[in-house]
Design a protein around this motif. Structure first.
Motif, PDB file in Angstrom:
ATOM      1  N   GLU A 115       2.326   2.556   2.493  1.00 12.64           N
ATOM      2  CA  GLU A 115       2.146   3.292   3.747  1.00 12.64           C
ATOM      3  C   GLU A 115       3.469   3.376   4.509  1.00 12.64           C
ATOM      4  O   GLU A 115       4.219   2.398   4.588  1.00 12.64           O
ATOM      5  CB  GLU A 115       1.120   2.598   4.629  1.00 12.64           C
ATOM      6  CG  GLU A 115      -0.295   2.611   4.088  1.00 12.64           C
ATOM      7  CD  GLU A 115      -1.213   1.771   4.947  1.00 12.64           C
ATOM      8  OE1 GLU A 115      -2.141   2.336   5.539  1.00 12.64           O
ATOM      9  OE2 GLU A 115      -0.993   0.543   5.027  1.00 12.64           O
ATOM     10  N   GLU A 142      -0.274   8.068   2.117  1.00 12.37           N
ATOM     11  CA  GLU A 142      -0.895   6.751   2.032  1.00 12.37           C
ATOM     12  C   GLU A 142      -1.278   6.217   3.420  1.00 12.37           C
ATOM     13  O   GLU A 142      -2.280   5.516   3.554  1.00 12.37           O
ATOM     14  CB  GLU A 142       0.056   5.761   1.339  1.00 12.37           C
ATOM     15  CG  GLU A 142       0.215   5.970  -0.155  1.00 12.37           C
ATOM     16  CD  GLU A 142       1.085   7.173  -0.495  1.00 12.37           C
ATOM     17  OE1 GLU A 142       1.029   7.631  -1.654  1.00 12.37           O
ATOM     18  OE2 GLU A 142       1.825   7.652   0.395  1.00 12.37           O
ATOM     19  N   THR A 181       0.818  -1.226   0.000  1.00 11.06           N
ATOM     20  CA  THR A 181       0.000   0.000   0.000  1.00 11.06           C
ATOM     21  C   THR A 181       0.848   1.271   0.000  1.00 11.06           C
ATOM     22  O   THR A 181       0.300   2.365  -0.101  1.00 11.06           O
ATOM     23  CB  THR A 181      -0.910   0.023   1.237  1.00 11.06           C
ATOM     24  OG1 THR A 181      -0.084   0.037   2.427  1.00 11.06           O
ATOM     25  CG2 THR A 181      -1.814  -1.199   1.265  1.00 11.06           C
TER      26      THR A 181
END
Length: 284
Positions: free
Chosen positions: A12, A86, A10
């Motif tokens: 992140e 994110e 993702t």
């Protein structure tokens, strides 16, 4: 000291710590830069933000946006909470935490928020929970860390609002208007230089917008727009090798000459003089 959560799938990123790499943001124009909330529980120290020197007082917290360049004299004495878009997008969570345009996009920038002994105790408790959850690898880890970060953001926002001059005048509606205006400026200042555009986006007249800002003792909307353009121009001069012509078109000016006049009018120096002074200062 450094704890980190990263999710390659993702993209992140969430960090907690105080190593020098975390507390030296020297790449304000990279896409992968992250937002920071920096706590100073030790003695006063120097903070350099966009090449301007400030005193970072003891027992204060300093929010910093991803597009700000910063470094600190004693980074090991600080604690930073850092996150990318994110992991936690402050724009998407604006309605939830009410921070965009006030804590991160605040009219007072940089904003040094004072902490009481109780505030410090709360922050350190949340920090201990965060450190513990950094070592828990399961599907709920990211959500737990986001919850802790959200609490830090909300707590800091509440303190910042209370400490803002004339805070009693800032109703929720007025605060919402300020936040939305600042967010619009951040998103559009390169191409939209007139108050009329922002007022229209907010369904207000330029006069109504100016009256609200005057009531709250904030700079006029036009000044905020101009200051944001100048800040970006200085960043480009400090951290890139772009020419005045390239900067002019990047910042939405019809010609380099127009940009040069605007820069001199608002800084008191020419573009070439500013860059020369910057080079001399960097050699010292």
């Amino acid at each position: 000291m450094r704890w980190e959560f990263k999710n390659e799938k993702t993209k992140e990123v969430f960090l907690l710590g105080n190593d020098r790499q975390m507390l030296t943001q020297s790449s304000a124009f990279r896409e992968d830069t992250i937002n920071s909330i920096v706590f100073n529980f030790c003695e006063d120290q120097e903070a350099i933000i966009d090449e301007v020197r400030y005193v970072f007082p003891k027992n204060t917290v300093l929010p910093l946006m991803a597009n700000q360049y910063f470094r600190f004299k004693q980074p090991s004495e600080l604690i930073a909470w850092q996150f990318n878009r994110e992991f936690y997008c402050i724009v998407d969570h604006d309605a939830e935490v009410g921070c965009v345009g006030f804590l991160f996009y605040g009219i007072t920038n940089p904003m040094f928020v004072k902490l009481s002994e109780n505030d410090i105790a709360d922050v350190k408790l949340i920090e201990s929970f965060c450190q513990k959850d950094m070592s828990v690898r399961d599907r709920m880890q990211s959500e737990m860390l986001r919850t802790l970060l959200k609490r830090i953001i909300i707590s800091t926002t509440r303190l910042a609002r209370k400490q803002t001059a004339y805070s009693a005048l800032i109703s929720d509606d007025r605060l919402d208007l300020l936040r939305k205006f600042n967010l619009l400026v951040e998103s559009n200042f390169k191409m939209e230089h007139e108050v009329k555009f922002y007022a229209g986006q907010l369904n207000k007249s330029p006069k109504t917008l100016s009256n609200v800002f005057a009531l709250l003792r904030f700079p006029p909307p036009s000044t905020i727009i101009q200051n944001r353009i100048i800040l970006e121009a200085k960043r480009l001069l400090n951290y890139t090798d772009k020419s005045a012509k390239e900067m002019a078109y990047l910042l939405g000016f019809v010609s380099p000459a127009h940009f040069s006049r605007f820069f001199r009018q608002h800084t008191g120096v020419s573009i070439s003089s500013f860059r020369e002074d910057m080079l001399i200062s960097n050699k010292k």
